[in-house]
Design a protein around this motif. Structure first.
Motif, PDB file in Angstrom:
ATOM      1  N   ALA A  97       0.834  -1.199   0.000  1.00  0.00           N
ATOM      2  CA  ALA A  97       0.000   0.000   0.000  1.00  0.00           C
ATOM      3  C   ALA A  97       0.867   1.248   0.000  1.00  0.00           C
ATOM      4  O   ALA A  97       1.919   1.296   0.658  1.00  0.00           O
ATOM      5  N   LEU A  98       0.417   2.264  -0.740  1.00  0.00           N
ATOM      6  CA  LEU A  98       1.063   3.571  -0.750  1.00  0.00           C
ATOM      7  C   LEU A  98       0.023   4.613  -1.090  1.00  0.00           C
ATOM      8  O   LEU A  98      -1.129   4.298  -1.401  1.00  0.00           O
ATOM      9  N   SER A  99       0.431   5.880  -1.053  1.00  0.00           N
ATOM     10  CA  SER A  99      -0.550   6.947  -1.210  1.00  0.00           C
ATOM     11  C   SER A  99       0.086   8.226  -1.721  1.00  0.00           C
ATOM     12  O   SER A  99       1.311   8.394  -1.694  1.00  0.00           O
ATOM     13  N   ASP A 100      -0.765   9.133  -2.206  1.00  0.00           N
ATOM     14  CA  ASP A 100      -0.408  10.523  -2.508  1.00  0.00           C
ATOM     15  C   ASP A 100       0.810  10.638  -3.422  1.00  0.00           C
ATOM     16  O   ASP A 100       1.784  11.315  -3.107  1.00  0.00           O
ATOM     17  N   VAL A 101       0.726  10.005  -4.578  1.00  0.00           N
ATOM     18  CA  VAL A 101       1.812  10.064  -5.557  1.00  0.00           C
ATOM     19  C   VAL A 101       1.881  11.447  -6.216  1.00  0.00           C
ATOM     20  O   VAL A 101       2.958  11.941  -6.534  1.00  0.00           O
ATOM     21  N   HIS A 102       0.743  12.070  -6.450  1.00  0.00           N
ATOM     22  CA  HIS A 102       0.667  13.441  -6.968  1.00  0.00           C
ATOM     23  C   HIS A 102       1.578  13.676  -8.182  1.00  0.00           C
ATOM     24  O   HIS A 102       2.341  14.640  -8.227  1.00  0.00           O
ATOM     25  N   GLY A 103       1.483  12.791  -9.158  1.00  0.00           N
ATOM     26  CA  GLY A 103       2.191  13.021 -10.410  1.00  0.00           C
ATOM     27  C   GLY A 103       3.677  12.773 -10.386  1.00  0.00           C
ATOM     28  O   GLY A 103       4.376  13.136 -11.336  1.00  0.00           O
ATOM     29  N   GLN A 104       4.214  12.128  -9.357  1.00  0.00           N
ATOM     30  CA  GLN A 104       5.647  11.857  -9.265  1.00  0.00           C
ATOM     31  C   GLN A 104       5.943  10.440  -9.793  1.00  0.00           C
ATOM     32  O   GLN A 104       6.240   9.506  -9.051  1.00  0.00           O
ATOM     33  N   TYR A 105       5.886  10.317 -11.112  1.00  0.00           N
ATOM     34  CA  TYR A 105       6.034   9.025 -11.780  1.00  0.00           C
ATOM     35  C   TYR A 105       7.390   8.383 -11.480  1.00  0.00           C
ATOM     36  O   TYR A 105       7.478   7.185 -11.173  1.00  0.00           O
ATOM     37  N   ASP A 106       8.463   9.135 -11.587  1.00  0.00           N
ATOM     38  CA  ASP A 106       9.800   8.566 -11.418  1.00  0.00           C
ATOM     39  C   ASP A 106      10.002   8.006 -10.012  1.00  0.00           C
ATOM     40  O   ASP A 106      10.592   6.933  -9.842  1.00  0.00           O
ATOM     41  N   VAL A 107       9.528   8.722  -9.012  1.00  0.00           N
ATOM     42  CA  VAL A 107       9.629   8.238  -7.633  1.00  0.00           C
ATOM     43  C   VAL A 107       8.812   6.954  -7.474  1.00  0.00           C
ATOM     44  O   VAL A 107       9.268   5.987  -6.849  1.00  0.00           O
ATOM     45  N   LEU A 108       7.611   6.947  -8.024  1.00  0.00           N
ATOM     46  CA  LEU A 108       6.751   5.763  -7.929  1.00  0.00           C
ATOM     47  C   LEU A 108       7.424   4.545  -8.543  1.00  0.00           C
ATOM     48  O   LEU A 108       7.457   3.463  -7.935  1.00  0.00           O
ATOM     49  N   ILE A 109       7.959   4.689  -9.748  1.00  0.00           N
ATOM     50  CA  ILE A 109       8.598   3.561 -10.430  1.00  0.00           C
ATOM     51  C   ILE A 109       9.795   3.046  -9.637  1.00  0.00           C
ATOM     52  O   ILE A 109       9.969   1.838  -9.441  1.00  0.00           O
ATOM     53  N   THR A 110      10.632   3.945  -9.162  1.00  0.00           N
ATOM     54  CA  THR A 110      11.805   3.545  -8.384  1.00  0.00           C
ATOM     55  C   THR A 110      11.409   2.775  -7.138  1.00  0.00           C
ATOM     56  O   THR A 110      11.983   1.717  -6.818  1.00  0.00           O
ATOM     57  N   LEU A 111      10.422   3.278  -6.424  1.00  0.00           N
ATOM     58  CA  LEU A 111       9.972   2.634  -5.186  1.00  0.00           C
ATOM     59  C   LEU A 111       9.421   1.241  -5.454  1.00  0.00           C
ATOM     60  O   LEU A 111       9.760   0.271  -4.754  1.00  0.00           O
ATOM     61  N   LEU A 112       8.590   1.096  -6.477  1.00  0.00           N
ATOM     62  CA  LEU A 112       7.992  -0.208  -6.781  1.00  0.00           C
ATOM     63  C   LEU A 112       9.025  -1.198  -7.307  1.00  0.00           C
ATOM     64  O   LEU A 112       8.973  -2.398  -6.990  1.00  0.00           O
ATOM     65  N   ARG A 113       9.968  -0.722  -8.108  1.00  0.00           N
ATOM     66  CA  ARG A 113      11.037  -1.613  -8.586  1.00  0.00           C
ATOM     67  C   ARG A 113      11.906  -2.098  -7.437  1.00  0.00           C
ATOM     68  O   ARG A 113      12.255  -3.284  -7.365  1.00  0.00           O
ATOM     69  N   ASN A 114      12.251  -1.202  -6.536  1.00  0.00           N
ATOM     70  CA  ASN A 114      13.154  -1.564  -5.444  1.00  0.00           C
ATOM     71  C   ASN A 114      12.542  -2.590  -4.500  1.00  0.00           C
ATOM     72  O   ASN A 114      13.276  -3.269  -3.765  1.00  0.00           O
ATOM     73  N   HIS A 115      11.224  -2.729  -4.530  1.00  0.00           N
ATOM     74  CA  HIS A 115      10.558  -3.727  -3.683  1.00  0.00           C
ATOM     75  C   HIS A 115       9.940  -4.858  -4.498  1.00  0.00           C
ATOM     76  O   HIS A 115       9.088  -5.598  -4.002  1.00  0.00           O
ATOM     77  N   GLN A 116      10.363  -4.969  -5.754  1.00  0.00           N
ATOM     78  CA  GLN A 116       9.953  -6.068  -6.639  1.00  0.00           C
ATOM     79  C   GLN A 116       8.432  -6.165  -6.819  1.00  0.00           C
ATOM     80  O   GLN A 116       7.893  -7.260  -7.031  1.00  0.00           O
TER      81      GLN A 116
END
Length: 357
Positions: A97-116
């Motif tokens: 679970a996560l929240s409040d991405v507010h258009g920060q695509y690069d941060v989202l991708i990095t976070l999800l990749r780093n946790h597989q």
């Protein structure tokens, strides 16, 4: 506990190239119905409007971007994107679970990749797990459309893998849908001008993303946990509402103006103030354990997971009975996610480290 006072993210030059005439915008696609059975994709390439039609792709329908629109999404349509799913699930073995991405695509991708959660190609790799995003994809940041198309594709992939993606509506989704555009990033001014549509109409009910969003819940219950954007107040309990009632009312009234919503007492509660997408009571000194116990007992859950109120990390309150997952991704620097599995409750840090909550 520190609650951050966050301002809108400053303007970024993602997908821009600067020329003598100013920044050149790449944006899109915006899939708009031209007839009941046909959609057209509109793109902004070097600040010029382009259009493309659907093409077959592995027995599916794909919209190919123009060659001059590099790095923008190339969506494959999901034929069941508008299906309204259940709002209660049991027996789920792993959740992120996560929240409040507010258009920060690069941060989202990095976070999800780093946790597989996704692989190196940004495809779903969480198997039969459930992913919950508790709202606020819109506003502030400069990559909202990229975020939405990525989640749209991930929604399809998760379902095909036996998992589920729950994109819940937050207050900023509701704001945009009813035309409150105060926090929209300046990048999108070009699309508004060239497509001759206000920003909210770029995601209207005649668009692919708009129809997909309008099928989504605002609150979901998974195992012994309740997930939503802001929080459940004691007023909800006093009103004796059910998840099914509330989720249906949100979908049915998402396009109404603020004035129309405020004319109805129940809708005024649901969409504003102490309603589930705006409530911040858990983070105030006067909120008590007894009040929380009443709320948890009403829903027959042990925990409630919320975004909306910004933190520096995933944070547990009241002995982890309230979990705050707005980890300030909106700032565009980093973020965290919550993992729930056989090892318990886990903070997933930006660099991939996992520590008990």
């Amino acid at each position: 506990m520190r609650i951050l006072n966050l301002l809108p993210v400053a303007f970024s030059l993602f997908a821009l190239s600067v020329s003598a005439n100013g920044p050149s915008i790449n944006d899109g696609p915006y899939l708009i119905q031209s007839s009941p059975s046909q959609q057209s994709a509109y793109w902004i390439c070097d600040s010029q409007l382009k259009q493309s039609s659907a093409a077959p792709h592995n027995n599916q329908v794909k919209f190919n971007r123009p060659k001059t629109c590099t790095e923008l999404p190339e969506p494959v349509l999901n034929p069941v994107a508008r299906q309204v799913l259940a709002d209660t699930y049991q027996g789920v073995k792993k959740i992120v679970a996560l929240s409040d991405v507010h258009g920060q695509y690069d941060v989202l991708i990095t976070l999800l990749r780093n946790h597989q959660i996704i692989d190196e190609h940004n495809n779903w790799s969480f198997g039969d797990g459930h992913m919950v995003i508790t709202g606020d994809m819109f506003d502030r940041g400069h990559q909202v459309n990229e975020v939405l198309w990525f989640i749209y594709q991930l929604d399809k992939q998760a379902s095909e893998a036996g998992g589920q993606l729950h994109l819940l509506m937050g207050n900023h989704e509701q704001m945009v849908m009813r035309g409150d555009l105060r926090y929209v990033h300046p990048r999108y001014d070009t699309a508004v001008k060239l497509l001759e549509r206000s920003y909210d109409k770029l995601y209207g009910d005649d668009t692919e993303i708009g129809q997909w969003l309008r099928s989504k819940h605002t609150i979901v219950k998974i195992n012994d946990m309740l997930f939503l954007h802001g929080g459940i107040s004691k007023e909800w309990v006093e009103r004796q509402l059910t998840l099914e009632q509330a989720n249906a009312l949100y979908r049915q009234n998402i396009d109404k103006s603020k004035a129309e919503l405020k004319e109805n007492e129940l809708l005024n509660f649901l969409f504003f103030g102490n309603g589930p997408t705006w409530y911040r009571g858990y983070f105030k000194a006067e909120f008590t354990q007894a009040e929380l116990d009443t709320i948890l007992a009403y829903f027959k859950v042990n925990r409630v997971v919320v975004g909306h109120t910004s933190q520096e990390r995933v944070l547990g309150l009241f002995n982890n009975r309230v979990i705050a997952i707005d980890s300030s991704i909106k700032l565009g620097h980093s973020g965290e996610l919550l993992l729930i599995n056989e090892n318990g409750l886990i903070r997933g840090k930006y660099d991939g480290q996992q520590v008990p909550l």
